[in-house]
Design a protein around this motif. Sequence first.
Motif, mmCIF file in Angstrom:
data_model
loop_
_atom_site.group_PDB
_atom_site.id
_atom_site.type_symbol
_atom_site.label_atom_id
_atom_site.label_comp_id
_atom_site.label_asym_id
_atom_site.label_seq_id
_atom_site.Cartn_x
_atom_site.Cartn_y
_atom_site.Cartn_z
ATOM 1 N N TRP A 226 -26.194 -47.167 -20.619
ATOM 2 C CA TRP A 226 -26.067 -47.244 -22.073
ATOM 3 C C TRP A 226 -25.851 -45.831 -22.594
ATOM 4 C CZ3 TRP A 226 -28.749 -45.571 -26.550
ATOM 5 C CH2 TRP A 226 -28.302 -46.163 -27.731
ATOM 6 N N ASP A 227 -24.649 -45.581 -23.085
ATOM 7 C CA ASP A 227 -24.254 -44.249 -23.552
ATOM 8 C C ASP A 227 -24.651 -44.067 -25.007
ATOM 9 O OD1 ASP A 227 -23.054 -41.853 -24.157
ATOM 10 O OD2 ASP A 227 -21.013 -42.666 -24.208
ATOM 11 N N PRO A 228 -25.621 -43.201 -25.309
ATOM 12 C CA PRO A 228 -26.069 -43.024 -26.697
ATOM 13 C C PRO A 228 -25.051 -42.302 -27.571
ATOM 14 C CG PRO A 228 -27.146 -41.422 -25.284
ATOM 15 C CD PRO A 228 -26.370 -42.334 -24.373
ATOM 16 N N PHE A 229 -24.024 -41.688 -26.957
ATOM 17 C CA PHE A 229 -23.044 -40.918 -27.714
ATOM 18 C C PHE A 229 -21.760 -41.705 -27.989
ATOM 19 C CE2 PHE A 229 -25.498 -38.087 -24.903
ATOM 20 C CZ PHE A 229 -26.254 -37.456 -25.874
ATOM 21 N N MET A 230 -21.668 -42.910 -27.420
ATOM 22 C CA MET A 230 -20.519 -43.789 -27.657
ATOM 23 C C MET A 230 -19.198 -43.043 -27.469
ATOM 24 S SD MET A 230 -21.934 -45.962 -30.944
ATOM 25 C CE MET A 230 -20.624 -47.177 -30.818
ATOM 26 N N CYS A 253 -22.179 -31.640 -29.293
ATOM 27 C CA CYS A 253 -22.567 -32.255 -30.567
ATOM 28 C C CYS A 253 -21.670 -33.452 -30.852
ATOM 29 C CB CYS A 253 -22.469 -31.237 -31.691
ATOM 30 S SG CYS A 253 -23.429 -29.735 -31.402
ATOM 31 N N TYR A 254 -22.285 -34.601 -31.004
ATOM 32 C CA TYR A 254 -21.533 -35.837 -31.228
ATOM 33 C C TYR A 254 -21.865 -36.439 -32.590
ATOM 34 C CZ TYR A 254 -20.516 -35.935 -26.188
ATOM 35 O OH TYR A 254 -20.082 -35.635 -24.918
ATOM 36 N N VAL A 255 -20.872 -37.086 -33.175
ATOM 37 C CA VAL A 255 -21.084 -37.889 -34.377
ATOM 38 C C VAL A 255 -20.515 -39.272 -34.098
ATOM 39 C CG1 VAL A 255 -20.468 -38.224 -36.797
ATOM 40 C CG2 VAL A 255 -21.072 -35.942 -35.974
ATOM 41 N N LEU A 256 -21.351 -40.285 -34.250
ATOM 42 C CA LEU A 256 -20.936 -41.662 -33.979
ATOM 43 C C LEU A 256 -20.011 -42.168 -35.087
ATOM 44 C CD1 LEU A 256 -24.302 -43.265 -32.791
ATOM 45 C CD2 LEU A 256 -22.715 -41.805 -31.543
ATOM 46 N N PRO A 257 -19.204 -43.169 -34.793
ATOM 47 C CA PRO A 257 -18.298 -43.709 -35.823
ATOM 48 C C PRO A 257 -19.066 -44.426 -36.922
ATOM 49 C CG PRO A 257 -18.265 -45.089 -33.861
ATOM 50 C CD PRO A 257 -19.062 -43.876 -33.503
ATOM 51 N N HIS A 258 -18.437 -44.562 -38.061
ATOM 52 C CA HIS A 258 -19.032 -45.346 -39.136
ATOM 53 C C HIS A 258 -19.195 -46.784 -38.649
ATOM 54 C CE1 HIS A 258 -19.459 -47.487 -42.962
ATOM 55 N NE2 HIS A 258 -19.921 -46.332 -43.433
ATOM 56 N N ILE A 259 -20.281 -47.422 -39.044
ATOM 57 C CA ILE A 259 -20.604 -48.763 -38.553
ATOM 58 C C ILE A 259 -19.488 -49.766 -38.842
ATOM 59 C CG2 ILE A 259 -21.837 -49.443 -40.641
ATOM 60 C CD1 ILE A 259 -23.827 -50.916 -38.831
ATOM 61 N N LYS A 261 -16.485 -49.456 -38.359
ATOM 62 C CA LYS A 261 -15.459 -49.400 -37.316
ATOM 63 C C LYS A 261 -15.900 -50.099 -36.026
ATOM 64 C CE LYS A 261 -13.166 -45.192 -38.913
ATOM 65 N NZ LYS A 261 -12.638 -43.865 -38.528
ATOM 66 N N ILE A 262 -17.100 -50.641 -36.043
ATOM 67 C CA ILE A 262 -17.633 -51.313 -34.854
ATOM 68 C C ILE A 262 -17.724 -52.801 -35.147
ATOM 69 C CG2 ILE A 262 -19.546 -51.371 -33.207
ATOM 70 C CD1 ILE A 262 -20.357 -48.606 -34.231
ATOM 71 N N ASN A 263 -17.165 -53.623 -34.276
ATOM 72 C CA ASN A 263 -17.197 -55.060 -34.532
ATOM 73 C C ASN A 263 -18.609 -55.616 -34.334
ATOM 74 O OD1 ASN A 263 -17.609 -55.870 -31.719
ATOM 75 N ND2 ASN A 263 -15.456 -55.384 -31.381
ATOM 76 N N GLU A 264 -18.825 -56.825 -34.819
ATOM 77 C CA GLU A 264 -20.162 -57.427 -34.836
ATOM 78 C C GLU A 264 -20.779 -57.490 -33.443
ATOM 79 O OE1 GLU A 264 -22.169 -58.365 -37.207
ATOM 80 O OE2 GLU A 264 -20.819 -57.832 -38.841
ATOM 81 N N GLU A 265 -19.987 -57.869 -32.455
ATOM 82 C CA GLU A 265 -20.503 -58.010 -31.090
ATOM 83 C C GLU A 265 -20.959 -56.663 -30.530
ATOM 84 O OE1 GLU A 265 -18.970 -59.491 -26.668
ATOM 85 O OE2 GLU A 265 -17.799 -59.976 -28.460
ATOM 86 N N ASP A 266 -20.165 -55.615 -30.781
ATOM 87 C CA ASP A 266 -20.485 -54.294 -30.250
ATOM 88 C C ASP A 266 -21.611 -53.603 -31.004
ATOM 89 O OD1 ASP A 266 -18.618 -54.525 -28.260
ATOM 90 O OD2 ASP A 266 -17.023 -53.508 -29.375
ATOM 91 N N ARG A 267 -21.880 -54.031 -32.215
ATOM 92 C CA ARG A 267 -22.967 -53.416 -32.981
ATOM 93 C C ARG A 267 -24.312 -53.645 -32.296
ATOM 94 N NH1 ARG A 267 -21.527 -54.654 -39.381
ATOM 95 N NH2 ARG A 267 -19.437 -53.700 -39.323
ATOM 96 N N LYS A 268 -24.482 -54.824 -31.734
ATOM 97 C CA LYS A 268 -25.738 -55.114 -31.031
ATOM 98 C C LYS A 268 -25.881 -54.222 -29.803
ATOM 99 C CE LYS A 268 -28.476 -58.946 -29.240
ATOM 100 N NZ LYS A 268 -28.543 -60.408 -28.973
ATOM 101 N N LYS A 269 -24.780 -54.066 -29.069
ATOM 102 C CA LYS A 269 -24.806 -53.194 -27.885
ATOM 103 C C LYS A 269 -25.062 -51.744 -28.289
ATOM 104 C CE LYS A 269 -21.408 -56.051 -25.422
ATOM 105 N NZ LYS A 269 -20.025 -56.082 -24.861
ATOM 106 N N ALA A 270 -24.521 -51.348 -29.433
ATOM 107 C CA ALA A 270 -24.682 -49.967 -29.900
ATOM 108 C C ALA A 270 -26.046 -49.725 -30.534
ATOM 109 C CB ALA A 270 -23.587 -49.633 -30.906
ATOM 110 N N LYS A 271 -26.814 -50.797 -30.730
ATOM 111 C CA LYS A 271 -28.150 -50.708 -31.334
ATOM 112 C C LYS A 271 -28.097 -50.045 -32.713
ATOM 113 C CE LYS A 271 -30.215 -50.323 -26.732
ATOM 114 N NZ LYS A 271 -31.068 -49.522 -25.830
ATOM 115 N N THR A 272 -27.150 -50.493 -33.523
ATOM 116 C CA THR A 272 -26.960 -49.873 -34.832
ATOM 117 C C THR A 272 -28.205 -49.974 -35.712
ATOM 118 O OG1 THR A 272 -25.936 -51.942 -35.606
ATOM 119 C CG2 THR A 272 -24.461 -50.194 -34.857
ATOM 120 N N GLU A 273 -29.025 -51.006 -35.495
ATOM 121 C CA GLU A 273 -30.242 -51.147 -36.294
ATOM 122 C C GLU A 273 -31.247 -50.037 -35.992
ATOM 123 O OE1 GLU A 273 -31.852 -55.026 -35.788
ATOM 124 O OE2 GLU A 273 -30.221 -56.034 -36.846
#
Length: 495
Positions: A226-230, A253-259, A261-273
């Motif tokens: 699980w890559d925390p830097f996406m 130094c990483y900045v993640l994309p705006h939420i 830009k991430i589809n619903e399925e991938d948001r769970k994998k990305a742990k956006t919450e």
Amino acid sequence: MNFDNLKKYKGEETPPEASAMINTFRAFGYNLQTAIADIIDNSISAKAENVWINYEWLGSKSTVTIKDDGEGMDKETLIKAMTPGSKDPNDERDESDLGRFGLGLKTSSFSQCKVLTVVSKKSEHKTLKRCWDLDFVNETGKWTLLDYISNQNLVKDLLKEKSGTVVVWEKLDRLVGNSHIENEAARKVFLEEFALVEEHLSLVFHRYLEKRKIKLWMNGIAINPWDPFMKEEEGSQLVSDELLENDNVRIKCYVLPHISKINEEDRKKAKTEDWYKLQGFYIYRNERLLLYGDWLGIFAKNEHYKNARILIDIPNKLDHEWKIDIKKATATPSILIRKDLVRLGKMTRQTASNIYRFRGNQIMLDDSITSFDFQPIWKAKKQRDGAINYYINEEHPILAKELESESITKKSLKSIFKLIGETTPVESIIQNYSENPESVELRNESKELESGTIKLAQMMFESLKKAGTSNEIAIKQIFNIQPFNEYPQLLEYFK
């Protein structure tokens, strides 16, 4: 230092009491996730290509085994590995060595179990075993390392390997206690704990897994990184990549994309919450994650910086300077590098903030800003005291058109409601509040009652009365409606 002058004095050896000391090793603050990760560190140091974690629910007789296909150990090495404090933390180590104090195997294991057995097989050597039983040590008061294993079936798979090691945990008193095998609640907790272990290992060793330096298996199922830097996600940014401290420390130094830009399925994998708590520095030693989701006291966590994550890679030779503890759970940057972390942290946080600031400005402009090209639904106005008041822009072309017409259709009204709801500047409000909590104007109970609100309330009151509602019920209904519930003084206008 010369100690010859001290040798002439009498003295006594004071070895620690076995039962007291060995039980002290149980109180180092590990949890199940960090304890198993510590065992895997030893497997990596032993050049293992695979590590198999297996657990079996048997109530109070539940077991955990961690097997690797590393180099294995001969008798002398095995006994030394089972001896507490067998390594000087100041000794020079191989660059790939993830240990330091010579305590990890024992302290991590004792934190979870009362019986620790290690079975090891070195290439072209016979299989060896050694066991610590804490109850036996407490009973005898002696540091007796046993040549013993309770169940040969626990390590039968090791015989298939050319070399390797199996760590066996029994009497899992901290995890299962005296639970009966049919205790479903205890079984559920047991399984939930191992789900957390899988999640933890997928993060802590993600760089090893990504580069295929090692494979981790849990009850036969491969653990994915699980890559925390996406890094592979569209919209992710690498803001900076620098080498510091004589090229010994790498910082990315990483900045993640705006939420969005991430589809619903991938948001769970990305742990956006969890992005708020996951922001901050990620400290790695030899690509093994030690500490994450922490600004190290340099900055405070903030909602509009939640997309900011900074990778710090240090070699094991800097353990002392970075104050790496036994659990590998804390690290403190050296004074020399701290000023660079402040600089890079500010830059990364600013970039992360701009993601939301840009989007916010597209839906909301201050009154002082005028534009012929863009009219937002929402506007913001700064008060004299610095507070920000948000309001609907009546000059917006769609709203202005409806306001000028003598009547409005139900369809048009629904469209306007939808437009207002969809453009509510949530992100800008959050950002303004995060930067300056006092800037957001809260509802004031004593604010002035406007004539438009009075007229609207009176119209509703008359309408309810015409429908046959009594005065008392009509007034109660009105005061249950926002914003009328905020103005008790309206009562004097209902006659």
